[in-house]
Design a protein around this motif. Sequence first.
Motif, PDB file in Angstrom:
ATOM      1  N   LEU A 157     -25.790 -90.959 -37.114  1.00  0.00           N
ATOM      2  CA  LEU A 157     -26.512 -92.160 -36.712  1.00  0.00           C
ATOM      3  C   LEU A 157     -25.922 -92.835 -35.481  1.00  0.00           C
ATOM      4  CD1 LEU A 157     -27.259 -93.739 -40.204  1.00  0.00           C
ATOM      5  CD2 LEU A 157     -28.859 -92.577 -38.668  1.00  0.00           C
ATOM      6  N   LEU A 158     -24.643 -92.605 -35.214  1.00  0.00           N
ATOM      7  CA  LEU A 158     -24.017 -93.216 -34.039  1.00  0.00           C
ATOM      8  C   LEU A 158     -24.443 -92.480 -32.778  1.00  0.00           C
ATOM      9  CD1 LEU A 158     -20.478 -93.862 -35.511  1.00  0.00           C
ATOM     10  CD2 LEU A 158     -22.129 -95.577 -34.799  1.00  0.00           C
ATOM     11  N   PRO A 159     -24.464 -93.167 -31.643  1.00  0.00           N
ATOM     12  CA  PRO A 159     -24.901 -92.525 -30.388  1.00  0.00           C
ATOM     13  C   PRO A 159     -23.989 -91.361 -29.993  1.00  0.00           C
ATOM     14  CG  PRO A 159     -24.638 -94.909 -30.099  1.00  0.00           C
ATOM     15  CD  PRO A 159     -24.138 -94.572 -31.457  1.00  0.00           C
ATOM     16  N   LEU A 160     -24.553 -90.416 -29.250  1.00  0.00           N
ATOM     17  CA  LEU A 160     -23.806 -89.226 -28.841  1.00  0.00           C
ATOM     18  C   LEU A 160     -22.629 -89.551 -27.923  1.00  0.00           C
ATOM     19  CD1 LEU A 160     -26.692 -86.672 -28.175  1.00  0.00           C
ATOM     20  CD2 LEU A 160     -25.085 -86.697 -30.082  1.00  0.00           C
ATOM     21  N   ASP A 161     -22.735 -90.619 -27.141  1.00  0.00           N
ATOM     22  CA  ASP A 161     -21.648 -90.946 -26.222  1.00  0.00           C
ATOM     23  C   ASP A 161     -20.466 -91.611 -26.926  1.00  0.00           C
ATOM     24  OD1 ASP A 161     -23.053 -93.242 -26.770  1.00  0.00           O
ATOM     25  OD2 ASP A 161     -22.863 -94.068 -24.741  1.00  0.00           O
ATOM     26  N   GLN A 162     -20.600 -91.931 -28.190  1.00  0.00           N
ATOM     27  CA  GLN A 162     -19.523 -92.523 -28.988  1.00  0.00           C
ATOM     28  C   GLN A 162     -18.863 -91.454 -29.870  1.00  0.00           C
ATOM     29  OE1 GLN A 162     -18.486 -95.749 -28.823  1.00  0.00           O
ATOM     30  NE2 GLN A 162     -19.937 -96.041 -27.140  1.00  0.00           N
ATOM     31  N   GLN A 163     -18.422 -90.347 -29.260  1.00  0.00           N
ATOM     32  CA  GLN A 163     -17.898 -89.211 -30.021  1.00  0.00           C
ATOM     33  C   GLN A 163     -16.685 -89.592 -30.873  1.00  0.00           C
ATOM     34  OE1 GLN A 163     -19.592 -86.436 -30.097  1.00  0.00           O
ATOM     35  NE2 GLN A 163     -18.207 -85.434 -31.488  1.00  0.00           N
ATOM     36  N   ALA A 164     -15.767 -90.370 -30.317  1.00  0.00           N
ATOM     37  CA  ALA A 164     -14.572 -90.761 -31.067  1.00  0.00           C
ATOM     38  C   ALA A 164     -14.959 -91.578 -32.303  1.00  0.00           C
ATOM     39  CB  ALA A 164     -13.627 -91.549 -30.178  1.00  0.00           C
ATOM     40  N   LEU A 165     -15.885 -92.495 -32.139  1.00  0.00           N
ATOM     41  CA  LEU A 165     -16.324 -93.325 -33.259  1.00  0.00           C
ATOM     42  C   LEU A 165     -17.040 -92.486 -34.320  1.00  0.00           C
ATOM     43  CD1 LEU A 165     -16.334 -96.194 -34.292  1.00  0.00           C
ATOM     44  CD2 LEU A 165     -18.490 -96.566 -33.091  1.00  0.00           C
ATOM     45  N   VAL A 173     -14.072 -89.430 -45.594  1.00  0.00           N
ATOM     46  CA  VAL A 173     -13.283 -88.471 -46.375  1.00  0.00           C
ATOM     47  C   VAL A 173     -12.036 -89.135 -46.946  1.00  0.00           C
ATOM     48  CG1 VAL A 173     -11.896 -86.367 -46.197  1.00  0.00           C
ATOM     49  CG2 VAL A 173     -14.164 -86.448 -45.156  1.00  0.00           C
ATOM     50  N   LEU A 174     -11.350 -89.958 -46.140  1.00  0.00           N
ATOM     51  CA  LEU A 174     -10.143 -90.634 -46.631  1.00  0.00           C
ATOM     52  C   LEU A 174     -10.464 -91.623 -47.747  1.00  0.00           C
ATOM     53  CD1 LEU A 174      -8.119 -91.237 -43.350  1.00  0.00           C
ATOM     54  CD2 LEU A 174      -7.679 -89.564 -45.160  1.00  0.00           C
ATOM     55  N   LEU A 175     -11.548 -92.364 -47.602  1.00  0.00           N
ATOM     56  CA  LEU A 175     -11.931 -93.285 -48.673  1.00  0.00           C
ATOM     57  C   LEU A 175     -12.312 -92.528 -49.942  1.00  0.00           C
ATOM     58  CD1 LEU A 175     -13.982 -95.919 -46.655  1.00  0.00           C
ATOM     59  CD2 LEU A 175     -11.774 -96.274 -47.794  1.00  0.00           C
ATOM     60  N   ALA A 176     -12.996 -91.411 -49.782  1.00  0.00           N
ATOM     61  CA  ALA A 176     -13.353 -90.594 -50.940  1.00  0.00           C
ATOM     62  C   ALA A 176     -12.099 -90.040 -51.611  1.00  0.00           C
ATOM     63  CB  ALA A 176     -14.272 -89.451 -50.511  1.00  0.00           C
ATOM     64  N   ALA A 177     -11.130 -89.593 -50.813  1.00  0.00           N
ATOM     65  CA  ALA A 177      -9.874 -89.080 -51.385  1.00  0.00           C
ATOM     66  C   ALA A 177      -9.139 -90.180 -52.132  1.00  0.00           C
ATOM     67  CB  ALA A 177      -8.999 -88.502 -50.271  1.00  0.00           C
ATOM     68  N   THR A 178      -9.198 -91.395 -51.614  1.00  0.00           N
ATOM     69  CA  THR A 178      -8.553 -92.521 -52.299  1.00  0.00           C
ATOM     70  C   THR A 178      -9.226 -92.791 -53.636  1.00  0.00           C
ATOM     71  OG1 THR A 178      -7.985 -93.489 -50.157  1.00  0.00           O
ATOM     72  CG2 THR A 178      -7.884 -94.938 -52.071  1.00  0.00           C
ATOM     73  N   ALA A 234     -21.831 -90.900 -46.627  1.00  0.00           N
ATOM     74  CA  ALA A 234     -21.974 -92.037 -45.702  1.00  0.00           C
ATOM     75  C   ALA A 234     -21.231 -91.758 -44.396  1.00  0.00           C
ATOM     76  CB  ALA A 234     -21.444 -93.309 -46.352  1.00  0.00           C
ATOM     77  N   GLY A 235     -20.066 -91.126 -44.485  1.00  0.00           N
ATOM     78  CA  GLY A 235     -19.330 -90.775 -43.271  1.00  0.00           C
ATOM     79  C   GLY A 235     -20.093 -89.776 -42.425  1.00  0.00           C
ATOM     80  N   VAL A 236     -20.688 -88.782 -43.066  1.00  0.00           N
ATOM     81  CA  VAL A 236     -21.480 -87.786 -42.328  1.00  0.00           C
ATOM     82  C   VAL A 236     -22.728 -88.442 -41.747  1.00  0.00           C
ATOM     83  CG1 VAL A 236     -22.822 -85.663 -42.574  1.00  0.00           C
ATOM     84  CG2 VAL A 236     -20.570 -85.849 -43.653  1.00  0.00           C
ATOM     85  N   ALA A 237     -23.362 -89.312 -42.522  1.00  0.00           N
ATOM     86  CA  ALA A 237     -24.545 -90.017 -42.014  1.00  0.00           C
ATOM     87  C   ALA A 237     -24.173 -90.886 -40.814  1.00  0.00           C
ATOM     88  CB  ALA A 237     -25.162 -90.869 -43.114  1.00  0.00           C
ATOM     89  N   GLY A 238     -23.012 -91.551 -40.889  1.00  0.00           N
ATOM     90  CA  GLY A 238     -22.556 -92.349 -39.760  1.00  0.00           C
ATOM     91  C   GLY A 238     -22.335 -91.497 -38.519  1.00  0.00           C
ATOM     92  N   PHE A 239     -21.844 -90.282 -38.725  1.00  0.00           N
ATOM     93  CA  PHE A 239     -21.650 -89.361 -37.603  1.00  0.00           C
ATOM     94  C   PHE A 239     -22.961 -89.109 -36.876  1.00  0.00           C
ATOM     95  CE2 PHE A 239     -21.606 -85.101 -35.805  1.00  0.00           C
ATOM     96  CZ  PHE A 239     -20.444 -85.117 -35.045  1.00  0.00           C
ATOM     97  N   VAL A 287     -16.397 -89.340 -35.031  1.00  0.00           N
ATOM     98  CA  VAL A 287     -15.354 -88.614 -35.772  1.00  0.00           C
ATOM     99  C   VAL A 287     -14.634 -89.554 -36.720  1.00  0.00           C
ATOM    100  CG1 VAL A 287     -13.177 -87.367 -35.518  1.00  0.00           C
ATOM    101  CG2 VAL A 287     -15.099 -86.850 -33.995  1.00  0.00           C
ATOM    102  N   VAL A 288     -14.361 -90.772 -36.265  1.00  0.00           N
ATOM    103  CA  VAL A 288     -13.699 -91.764 -37.132  1.00  0.00           C
ATOM    104  C   VAL A 288     -14.551 -92.042 -38.360  1.00  0.00           C
ATOM    105  CG1 VAL A 288     -13.004 -94.197 -37.264  1.00  0.00           C
ATOM    106  CG2 VAL A 288     -12.317 -92.808 -35.317  1.00  0.00           C
ATOM    107  N   ALA A 289     -15.858 -92.062 -38.230  1.00  0.00           N
ATOM    108  CA  ALA A 289     -16.740 -92.326 -39.375  1.00  0.00           C
ATOM    109  C   ALA A 289     -16.574 -91.231 -40.432  1.00  0.00           C
ATOM    110  CB  ALA A 289     -18.191 -92.398 -38.913  1.00  0.00           C
TER     111      ALA A 289
END
Length: 117
Positions: free
Chosen positions: A25-33, A42-47, A18-23, A35-37
């Motif tokens: 699916l989000l617009p290219l100009d929202q690079q920070a968002l 990954v952090l939620l999966a590690a938890t 889902a995090g990779v898919a969010g990467f 990466v946060v996805a």
Amino acid sequence: MENVDKLKLVGAFLLVAAGVAGFYLLPLDQQALRVVAVVAGVLLAATVIWFSAPGREFVDYARDSIKEAEKVVWPTRKETWQVTGVVFLFAFTLAIFMWAVDSGLAWLFYDVLLKRV
């Protein structure tokens, strides 16, 4: 492994996906968002994995590995240079020996047995 742990591992995989898919699916100009996805997935999966039996076993294994690494007696700088010097000397000596054998066999076969010049 219990079924609950299998479900947790599948859930963790789905969170990363889902995090990779969010990467993507989000617009290219929202690079920070974007990466946060991925980082959030990954952090939620590690938890999720942390609370599964394989996750706890991995943490125990990692702790034991760190304890074993602390027991290693590392060579001093002087010992490292000495051993490195011996390795280079051996490699050089072996290279000279192999060159001599190759040249000797080439001379024997081409000049003596086949009488080529």
